[in-house]
Design a protein around this motif. Structure first.
Motif, PDB file in Angstrom:
ATOM      1  N   GLY A  95     -13.304 -26.796 -28.632  1.00  0.00           N
ATOM      2  CA  GLY A  95     -14.162 -27.587 -29.501  1.00  0.00           C
ATOM      3  C   GLY A  95     -13.766 -29.041 -29.631  1.00  0.00           C
ATOM      4  O   GLY A  95     -14.415 -29.803 -30.364  1.00  0.00           O
ATOM      5  N   GLN A  96     -12.704 -29.453 -28.915  1.00  0.00           N
ATOM      6  CA  GLN A  96     -12.212 -30.829 -28.995  1.00  0.00           C
ATOM      7  C   GLN A  96     -12.541 -31.580 -27.701  1.00  0.00           C
ATOM      8  O   GLN A  96     -12.250 -31.104 -26.606  1.00  0.00           O
ATOM      9  CB  GLN A  96     -10.695 -30.846 -29.220  1.00  0.00           C
ATOM     10  CG  GLN A  96     -10.068 -32.220 -29.202  1.00  0.00           C
ATOM     11  CD  GLN A  96     -10.554 -33.092 -30.335  1.00  0.00           C
ATOM     12  OE1 GLN A  96     -10.459 -32.731 -31.504  1.00  0.00           O
ATOM     13  NE2 GLN A  96     -11.090 -34.263 -29.983  1.00  0.00           N
ATOM     14  N   LEU A  97     -13.125 -32.760 -27.828  1.00  0.00           N
ATOM     15  CA  LEU A  97     -13.425 -33.584 -26.669  1.00  0.00           C
ATOM     16  C   LEU A  97     -12.154 -34.278 -26.184  1.00  0.00           C
ATOM     17  O   LEU A  97     -11.470 -34.958 -26.953  1.00  0.00           O
ATOM     18  CB  LEU A  97     -14.478 -34.640 -27.016  1.00  0.00           C
ATOM     19  CG  LEU A  97     -14.831 -35.624 -25.895  1.00  0.00           C
ATOM     20  CD1 LEU A  97     -15.463 -34.903 -24.703  1.00  0.00           C
ATOM     21  CD2 LEU A  97     -15.745 -36.727 -26.425  1.00  0.00           C
ATOM     22  N   ILE A  98     -11.833 -34.082 -24.921  1.00  0.00           N
ATOM     23  CA  ILE A  98     -10.710 -34.757 -24.274  1.00  0.00           C
ATOM     24  C   ILE A  98     -11.291 -35.714 -23.253  1.00  0.00           C
ATOM     25  O   ILE A  98     -12.044 -35.301 -22.370  1.00  0.00           O
ATOM     26  CB  ILE A  98      -9.749 -33.743 -23.619  1.00  0.00           C
ATOM     27  CG1 ILE A  98      -9.143 -32.821 -24.685  1.00  0.00           C
ATOM     28  CG2 ILE A  98      -8.648 -34.464 -22.836  1.00  0.00           C
ATOM     29  CD1 ILE A  98      -8.242 -31.736 -24.132  1.00  0.00           C
ATOM     30  N   ARG A  99     -10.960 -36.981 -23.373  1.00  0.00           N
ATOM     31  CA  ARG A  99     -11.532 -38.017 -22.524  1.00  0.00           C
ATOM     32  C   ARG A  99     -10.787 -38.110 -21.182  1.00  0.00           C
ATOM     33  O   ARG A  99      -9.596 -37.795 -21.084  1.00  0.00           O
ATOM     34  CB  ARG A  99     -11.449 -39.373 -23.224  1.00  0.00           C
ATOM     35  CG  ARG A  99     -12.239 -39.466 -24.519  1.00  0.00           C
ATOM     36  CD  ARG A  99     -13.719 -39.550 -24.258  1.00  0.00           C
ATOM     37  NE  ARG A  99     -14.474 -39.824 -25.488  1.00  0.00           N
ATOM     38  CZ  ARG A  99     -15.798 -39.872 -25.529  1.00  0.00           C
ATOM     39  NH1 ARG A  99     -16.497 -39.688 -24.416  1.00  0.00           N
ATOM     40  NH2 ARG A  99     -16.429 -40.122 -26.676  1.00  0.00           N
TER      41      ARG A  99
END
Length: 404
Positions: free
Chosen positions: A280-284
């Motif tokens: 659920g976490q956006l990693i760039r």
């Protein structure tokens, strides 16, 4: 979003077999601070770790901007030497295709009689000597060293040289220049050895450049003996502190020990090549990632009562050897050595720790976590080698006429 905590984190003295408490308290995906001030993502959940390790948008290439170097030594060494562990496809695919046939389950199974012979001979020598004795020096370290030397074609007489190099490379805080120099010295040694033609190194000489063979040989030689030695010693310490499971159960403890223990402090390091979502976490793209296998293996969503050691637990789906395309190539060999070592130690009457667990000294400042020494005792009436052992060099504690 950083927690302010620095990775790697210290383990708890009261439970030296468990991951650092600060790791287990964290959410599955969060930021952490490294020695150089960078703040990669720390992945601690089982499902999240597997997702990262299987994602083709994640790279192991240490030259990629944002790659998380966990200490100055790894950064300096990675800049000079690229191993299979730091390669992405297609380079990784090509090199692994060459090596994979040498580490199949079937090929490793063919080594079983020889590994058993080495185990029996080492234990025979240990039990013929004074008690207590250090199981690390007498058994846990020489066993995988002998096996990997024979497999690669490295003279065992040179073990002092490559073990000293390994000690330099796996410590967290030596001088980076010294580590690089030691690594290059070992590379030069292995290049000469491959040219001479013995073992796996010589077999590869027609399909890979000499420098690549040396780099690969260093990876196999250092990781192939140090990691397994750490697991043998640490795993035996666990078994001896759970005597009811060590003695009463016929179950092979290998997979549960691989799940229960963690021998690496640096874990699986990656960098995102594209934006992705984990837990659920956006990693760039360009952000570093550290996948923590030790906490994944103690995730209650994957392993009920994860802090309980149970040799009967179906634990083979652990991620101790990684997951995805970088699953440890040497896993079949490591499993073979561990299974034979633990099962043979179980047959030694009265085998026990010679000191309380809290008096053991652990390698807190090393890449591979284990005990520095493991003093053990055994039944004083022991007069024969374990059942099924080899007859070569057979001797007893009461037979001083047989030389070592």
């Amino acid at each position: 979003m950083s927690s302010g905590e620095t990775f790697p984190m210290a383990r708890a003295a009261k439970c030296p077999f468990a991951p650092a408490p600060a790791l287990t308290r964290r959410p599955p995906v969060s930021r952490v601070r490294l020695w150089d001030g960078s703040e990669p993502w720390l992945i601690t959940g089982y499902a999240e770790v597997r997702a990262v390790l299987a994602d083709p948008r994640v790279s192991v290439d240490v030259a990629q901007p944002g790659f998380p170097h966990t200490n100055a030594v790894s950064k300096a060494r990675d800049a000079r030497m690229k191993t299979l562990m730091q390669m992405d496809p297609p380079e990784h695919t090509a090199q692994r295709r060459i090596l994979a046939p040498e580490f199949t389950v079937r090929k490793m199974a063919a080594l079983r009689p020889r590994v058993q012979e080495i185990v029996d001979d080492l234990l025979g020598q240990l039990l013929a000597g004074p008690s207590p004795a250090d199981l690390v020096e007498a058994f846990a370290l020489p066993l995988p060293s002998l096996v990997i030397c024979e497999l690669l074609g490295v003279p065992y007489a040179d073990r002092g040289f490559f073990q000293n190099v390994a000690r330099t490379l796996v410590m967290d805080d030596p001088d980076p220049a010294r580590a690089v120099a030691a690594s290059e010295e070992l590379n030069a040694y292995l290049e000469d050895l491959a040219a001479a033609g013995p073992g796996l190194l010589g077999k590869l000489s027609g399909s890979m450049p000499p420098r690549e063979i040396a780099v690969l040989g260093q990876l196999l030689l250092v990781a192939g003996h140090d990691t397994t030695a750490a697991m043998i010693a640490l795993g035996t310490a666990v078994l001896l502190t759970h005597p009811e499971q060590f003695r009463a159960s016929s179950a092979d403890p290998t997979e549960e020990l691989l799940r229960y223990l963690s021998i690496t402090h640096t874990e699986a390091r990656r960098v995102a090549l594209a934006d992705l979502e984990i837990g659920g976490q956006l990693i760039r793209a360009g952000e570093g990632i550290i996948a923590v296998k030790s906490t994944a293996n103690r995730d209650p969503l994957a392993f009920p009562e994860p802090d309980r050691f149970d040799v009967r637990r179906p634990a083979r789906h652990h991620v101790a050897f990684g997951y995805g395309r970088h699953l440890c190539l040497g896993a079949p060999l490591a499993r073979l050595e561990l299974e034979i070592a633990y099962s043979t130690l179980r047959r030694v009457p009265g085998l026990a720790l010679a000191v309380p667990l809290d008096r053991l000294e652990f390698k807190e400042n090393a890449i591979f976590y284990s005990v520095r020494e493991l003093p053990v005792t055994w039944a004083s009436t022991f007069t024969t080698v374990p059942p099924g052992s080899s007859t070569k060099n057979r001797r007893t504690p009461h037979d001083s006429s047989v030389s070592g």
